[in-house]
Design a protein around this motif. Structure first.
Motif, short mmCIF file in Angstrom:
data_model
loop_
_atom_site.label_atom_id
_atom_site.label_comp_id
_atom_site.label_asym_id
_atom_site.label_seq_id
_atom_site.Cartn_x
_atom_site.Cartn_y
_atom_site.Cartn_z
N TYR A 135 52.43 -43.96 20.07
CA TYR A 135 52.04 -42.66 20.59
C TYR A 135 51.90 -42.73 22.10
CZ TYR A 135 49.64 -38.29 21.36
OH TYR A 135 49.30 -37.05 21.81
N ASP A 136 52.64 -41.86 22.80
CA ASP A 136 52.57 -41.78 24.26
C ASP A 136 51.68 -40.59 24.62
OD1 ASP A 136 53.23 -40.84 26.97
OD2 ASP A 136 54.78 -42.37 26.92
N LYS A 137 50.50 -40.87 25.15
CA LYS A 137 49.53 -39.81 25.48
C LYS A 137 50.05 -38.87 26.56
CE LYS A 137 45.47 -42.47 24.18
NZ LYS A 137 44.24 -43.11 24.61
N LYS A 138 50.74 -39.41 27.56
CA LYS A 138 51.26 -38.58 28.65
C LYS A 138 52.25 -37.54 28.14
CE LYS A 138 50.76 -41.94 32.37
NZ LYS A 138 51.47 -42.81 33.33
N GLN A 139 53.13 -37.96 27.24
CA GLN A 139 54.14 -37.05 26.70
C GLN A 139 53.65 -36.33 25.45
OE1 GLN A 139 58.26 -38.53 26.59
NE2 GLN A 139 57.48 -40.43 27.50
N ASP A 140 52.51 -36.76 24.92
CA ASP A 140 51.93 -36.19 23.70
C ASP A 140 52.94 -36.20 22.54
OD1 ASP A 140 49.96 -35.07 22.07
OD2 ASP A 140 50.58 -33.01 22.55
N LYS A 141 53.57 -37.38 22.35
CA LYS A 141 54.51 -37.51 21.24
C LYS A 141 54.67 -38.97 20.84
CE LYS A 141 58.82 -37.48 23.91
NZ LYS A 141 60.09 -36.80 24.07
N HIS A 142 55.24 -39.15 19.67
CA HIS A 142 55.50 -40.48 19.13
C HIS A 142 56.90 -40.90 19.59
CE1 HIS A 142 51.94 -40.41 16.57
NE2 HIS A 142 52.19 -39.12 16.47
#
Length: 191
Positions: free
Chosen positions: A126-133
């Motif tokens: 999970y990439d918090k900056k992009q808000d996606k997996h």
């Protein structure tokens, strides 16, 4: 007849205790996962897929495609343990699995599975900056030691060479962490 002062209270207390014990969330069993569907819904979805199956059969000049794939439960346990271990080495937490619907190409490596559909899967983080997996392979890192997102490599055909040159890496011929190779049920499997 004289009754004790706890005669009416005791059954009430026992019922409360039984309800309390019966309502506890953890009965020593794992929680039921979300996203489960009924057999009725599974059948509806299978039927909704049939026009696509028919289109693929027509495209393949009447040759039916695979109906399903299978892996043992042990395979999935081992695969997930492997992903978690390899990802831990690079400081990344696996958030899930991404499945891609694919087909075996018409080449020698595909052998008798040529042209049949299958699925592959990769771990995600999970990439918090992009808000996606983000799909990745824990064995392939960029020059800074970060996992390389592999979605474009798989879906847009970015060559391995270009991806690895961007990352400053040499291509490996060894298998990565992409899951596949289950038992495939070709048309009319006995079940």
């Amino acid at each position: 007849m004289k009754t004790g002062r706890f005669t009416g209270t005791l059954p009430f207390v026992l019922v409360l205790c039984m309800l309390s014990i019966g309502c506890q969330k953890d009965h020593g069993h794992p929680p039921k996962p979300s996203g489960l569907i009924s057999l009725k819904r599974a059948r509806e979805m299978y039927q909704a897929y049939q026009p696509r199956f028919d289109a693929v059969t027509k495209f393949r000049e009447g040759k039916e495609d695979a109906r399903y794939g299978w892996h043992s439960l042990d395979y999935y346990k081992e695969y997930i343990a492997y992903l978690e271990e390899e990802s831990k080495k690079i400081g990344v937490e696996v958030s899930g699995l991404r499945l891609y619907y694919v087909a075996y190409p018409d080449d020698a490596e595909s052998e008798n599975q040529r042209g049949y559909q299958t699925f592959i899967y990769l771990p995600t983080y999970y990439d918090k900056k992009q808000d996606k997996h983000i799909a990745f392979d824990p064995l392939y890192l960029d020059k800074d030691g970060k996992p390389i997102p592999v979605h474009d490599l798989i879906t847009k055909g970015e060559s391995k060479e270009a991806m690895f040159l961007k990352a400053g890496l040499l291509m490996s011929v060894a298998p990565g962490s992409v899951g596949n190779m289950g038992e495939m049920c070709k048309p009319n499997c006995s079940e």
